[in-house]
Design a protein around this motif. Structure first.
Motif, PDB file in Angstrom:
ATOM      1  N   SER A   9     -28.956  19.423 -33.185  1.00  0.00           N
ATOM      2  CA  SER A   9     -29.054  19.956 -31.825  1.00  0.00           C
ATOM      3  C   SER A   9     -29.147  18.879 -30.747  1.00  0.00           C
ATOM      4  CB  SER A   9     -30.285  20.867 -31.712  1.00  0.00           C
ATOM      5  OG  SER A   9     -31.467  20.146 -32.007  1.00  0.00           O
ATOM      6  N   GLN A  49     -28.588  18.982 -26.165  1.00  0.00           N
ATOM      7  CA  GLN A  49     -29.728  18.892 -25.264  1.00  0.00           C
ATOM      8  C   GLN A  49     -29.435  17.945 -24.104  1.00  0.00           C
ATOM      9  OE1 GLN A  49     -33.347  17.976 -27.365  1.00  0.00           O
ATOM     10  NE2 GLN A  49     -33.381  19.935 -28.435  1.00  0.00           N
ATOM     11  N   GLN A 106     -34.563  17.710 -21.605  1.00  0.00           N
ATOM     12  CA  GLN A 106     -35.022  18.196 -22.894  1.00  0.00           C
ATOM     13  C   GLN A 106     -35.348  17.043 -23.838  1.00  0.00           C
ATOM     14  OE1 GLN A 106     -31.531  20.698 -23.585  1.00  0.00           O
ATOM     15  NE2 GLN A 106     -32.829  22.523 -23.473  1.00  0.00           N
ATOM     16  N   THR A 125     -36.267  20.432 -34.484  1.00  0.00           N
ATOM     17  CA  THR A 125     -36.318  21.196 -33.229  1.00  0.00           C
ATOM     18  C   THR A 125     -36.443  22.679 -33.554  1.00  0.00           C
ATOM     19  OG1 THR A 125     -33.893  21.332 -33.140  1.00  0.00           O
ATOM     20  CG2 THR A 125     -34.945  19.514 -31.951  1.00  0.00           C
ATOM     21  N   GLY A 167     -36.009  24.701 -28.637  1.00  0.00           N
ATOM     22  CA  GLY A 167     -35.614  23.348 -28.262  1.00  0.00           C
ATOM     23  C   GLY A 167     -36.752  22.342 -28.279  1.00  0.00           C
ATOM     24  N   THR A 182     -32.345  25.141 -17.629  1.00  0.00           N
ATOM     25  CA  THR A 182     -33.325  24.202 -18.175  1.00  0.00           C
ATOM     26  C   THR A 182     -34.727  24.808 -18.168  1.00  0.00           C
ATOM     27  OG1 THR A 182     -32.003  22.360 -17.341  1.00  0.00           O
ATOM     28  CG2 THR A 182     -34.273  21.894 -17.949  1.00  0.00           C
ATOM     29  N   SER A 205     -34.817  27.603 -20.920  1.00  0.00           N
ATOM     30  CA  SER A 205     -34.775  27.104 -22.293  1.00  0.00           C
ATOM     31  C   SER A 205     -36.038  26.346 -22.678  1.00  0.00           C
ATOM     32  CB  SER A 205     -33.552  26.206 -22.489  1.00  0.00           C
ATOM     33  OG  SER A 205     -33.599  25.101 -21.593  1.00  0.00           O
ATOM     34  N   GLN A 206     -36.621  25.583 -21.734  1.00  0.00           N
ATOM     35  CA  GLN A 206     -37.785  24.769 -22.039  1.00  0.00           C
ATOM     36  C   GLN A 206     -39.101  25.487 -21.775  1.00  0.00           C
ATOM     37  OE1 GLN A 206     -37.777  21.701 -23.532  1.00  0.00           O
ATOM     38  NE2 GLN A 206     -35.624  22.186 -23.769  1.00  0.00           N
TER      39      GLN A 206
END
Length: 619
Positions: A101, A105, A109, A142, A146, A291, A294-295
């Motif tokens: 992954s 990223q 990330q 990960t 993520g 971002t 996802s984070q």
């Protein structure tokens, strides 16, 4: 650890492997016997491995032991382990190797991931006093969100066990580029025991940031140079401690500060939480929504955030309401596509949580994101949980749940939401309208002429009687009621008698009451002139039938002793159609002596009787 009793029941391991390493094979697995499907990863290795370090435990067994003992949010989470036949199984949280992954990223990330690995190493060095000894991309995993997790702890040992002999035996299996060329020399001449991980971490930073620039994250170049020059310095004493790197500008980026605060939220005070959530909305708007989703998606939907009062008032209304139609004019965070990809899966998991406060919070915002889910997700995941909420003893929860079910009816249909057999029990009672046809009245000359029969009582009565529903023809003469109809009429009305228990109703004057036909109706026809004689006859016959139907005899009149004499002028005879015909004048002639006896049989109350109604005369 490592026995059959810790074997996870109902686990299904996929046949296709995720990764094959020197000591184990990585598989994806699912637990299917739980209420909610749980995804995890299973590492399978041999119980017997050749090597000087594996005489007591295999690499996978040592890895499992360290995961079970050293727990940290940034270290791979241990779930279970067992052995079967000649295989050893280790179940951990669902992860994939970093190499799978890393290319997907972005710099932010990666920055967060390096910060997580750094905190895990600081925990091992300063709290557990152990050295990892194999920091590299192969030891980092990960999660689905993520986040980076430190693994590969098969070479970890305590500082007291870190010797030249130990490093020499493990050197052949560790990552070559992350090995200090002079580590055997340093381990004898220096009192530091963290130098192995410090050197390896510097190599890891240089590898993952070699194609990145300051345009992505500020101070990136300076941090990379620090890791290359100082962390990999030949002089062990010149290498800084890893904990000092946490103060570098690269890790004090706004994005990193937010992430660290959310991860360490249980350690914060109430005042710090209030100040943080009060300004979080504006701080998150400075970063791309993908971002942030996802984070921060899982962190922003964590239990501690959902139950925080300040977050409920100032953060969640913007977080749980996606932008309608992808418009940027609203203050909400995510578009529908971003919300569907990153937040919707987490919300499906939260709907399975049986916490009243969390469920009420989701239901209050449900109407804003219900259209994000597919029909299958609504029907199989959310609807069953809502139906559970209907059966709860919390009245407020039941009330809000019922309102939420109403939002599902237009999407899934009432048959799916309510269930059971349904029918059309209500009709549309609105008047039928014809567009374009509006009645207009221009003048009175267009009105219809008045009806001359409106003020005529005879014709009005005729109209009323002629509009009666059609009936069968009677058996007797036309205009008269047959014997069967008379009996049915009497039997039908007997059910409605209120004085059923009274055998002889008595009027105030002491005489038995009787029903007579009113003579007011024929007088109307008598006042009419002779020109309408034919019409009057028809109407009079119909009226007579109706009056005869309504004027039913009292039960006392049916008694033979209460029958009227033959010379009484009754207009209607209810028994004239009965057979055989009995001639009253011939059959019931009574002499005066017998009449005296009938007086004794008369039970009517007289003024001279006693309280029981009997005459004092003797027989």
């Amino acid at each position: 650890m490592g026995n059959d009793h810790s074997h996870l029941g109902g686990i299904e391991i996929e046949e296709k492997s995720v990764e094959v390493s020197d000591f184990w094979t990585h598989y994806s697995a699912t637990i299917v016997n739980s209420e909610n499907t749980t995804n995890l990863s299973v590492l399978i290795g041999e119980l017997f491995v050749d090597g000087p370090l594996w005489t007591t435990h295999t690499p996978l067994e040592k890895n499992s032991k360290h995961f079970m003992i050293y727990r940290h949010p940034c270290i791979l989470k241990y779930i279970s382990s067992w052995h079967k036949s000649s295989k050893f199984y280790l179940a951990v949280e669902e992860v994939v190797p970093l190499g799978h992954s890393l290319a997907l990223q972005n710099t932010l990330q990666i920055c967060i991931g390096l910060h997580s690995i750094l905190k895990a190493l600081c925990f091992l060095h300063e709290t557990a006093f152990i050295s990892h000894n194999n920091i590299c991309t192969a030891s980092v995993y990960t999660t689905r969100d993520g986040n980076w997790k430190l693994g590969g702890m098969e070479y970890a040992c305590k500082f007291t066990e870190l010797t030249r002999d130990y490093l020499k035996k493990s050197k052949s299996s560790r990552y070559d580029k992350a090995i200090d060329p002079n580590e055997e020399k340093h381990v004898q001449g220096s009192s530091r025991r963290d130098f192995v991980d410090v050197f390896a971490y510097g190599v890891l930073v240089c590898e993952v940031l070699k194609t990145k620039s300051d345009d992505d994250v500020s101070s990136l170049t300076s941090f990379r140079d620090l890791c290359k020059n100082e962390l990999q310095s030949i002089d062990v004493a010149a290498r800084p401690k890893l904990s000092s790197l946490l103060q570098h500008e690269f890790f004090n980026h706004e994005f990193i500060i937010i992430h660290s605060f959310l991860v360490e939220l249980p350690l914060k005070s109430d005042e710090e939480k209030t100040q943080f959530f009060h300004s979080l909305v504006e701080r998150l708007k400075a970063f791309p929504e993908v971002t942030v989703a996802s984070q921060f998606g899982n962190l922003l939907l964590s239990r501690l955030v959902l139950l925080n009062k300040t977050a409920q008032d100032e953060l969640l209304p913007f977080l749980l309401c996606p932008k309608e139609g992808g418009e940027d004019g609203t203050s909400n965070f995510f578009t529908e596509d971003t919300f569907r990809k990153y937040l919707a899966p987490k919300l499906l998991e939260i709907f399975c949580v049986r916490d009243a406060q969390i469920r009420l919070l989701l239901l209050n915002h449900f109407k804003h994101f219900v259209h994000i889910f597919t029909k299958d997700e609504l029907q199989t995941c959310i609807l069953p949980e809502l139906l559970v909420g209907v059966k709860d003893t919390n009245d407020h929860l039941v009330s809000v749940t019922l309102r939420t079910l109403a939002d599902l009816v237009p999407i899934l249909g009432a048959a799916t939401v309510i269930g059971g057999k349904r029918g059309k029990l209500f009709t549309d009672g609105r008047p039928v309208t014809h567009p374009g046809r509006r009645p207009r009245r221009t003048s009175k000359r267009h009105d219809p002429p008045p009806d001359p029969t409106l003020n005529n009582p005879i014709i009005q009565t005729h109209h009323v009687m002629m509009n009666l529903p059609e009936r069968p023809r009677p058996d007797g003469e036309e205009g008269e009621t047959s014997a069967e109809e008379a009996e049915q009429s009497v039997e039908g009305d007997l059910d409605n008698w209120e004085d059923w228990g009274e055998t002889n109703p008595v009027q105030e004057n002491g005489e038995t009451s009787s029903v007579h036909t009113s003579e007011s109706t024929p007088s109307i026809f008598e006042s009419h002139d002779q020109n309408g004689a034919a019409q009057e006859a028809v109407v009079q016959g119909v009226v007579a039938i109706a009056v005869r139907k309504k004027s039913l005899p009292d039960i006392s009149e049916l008694d033979i002793k209460n029958q009227a004499s033959s010379d009484q002028n009754d207009e209607f005879d209810f028994f004239q159609d009965m057979e055989p015909v009995i001639e009253t004048a011939e059959k019931f002639l009574v002499e005066e002596e017998v009449a005296d006896v009938s007086i004794k049989l008369n039970l009517a109350v007289t003024e001279e009787g006693n309280e029981d109604g009997w005459v004092d005369e003797e027989w």
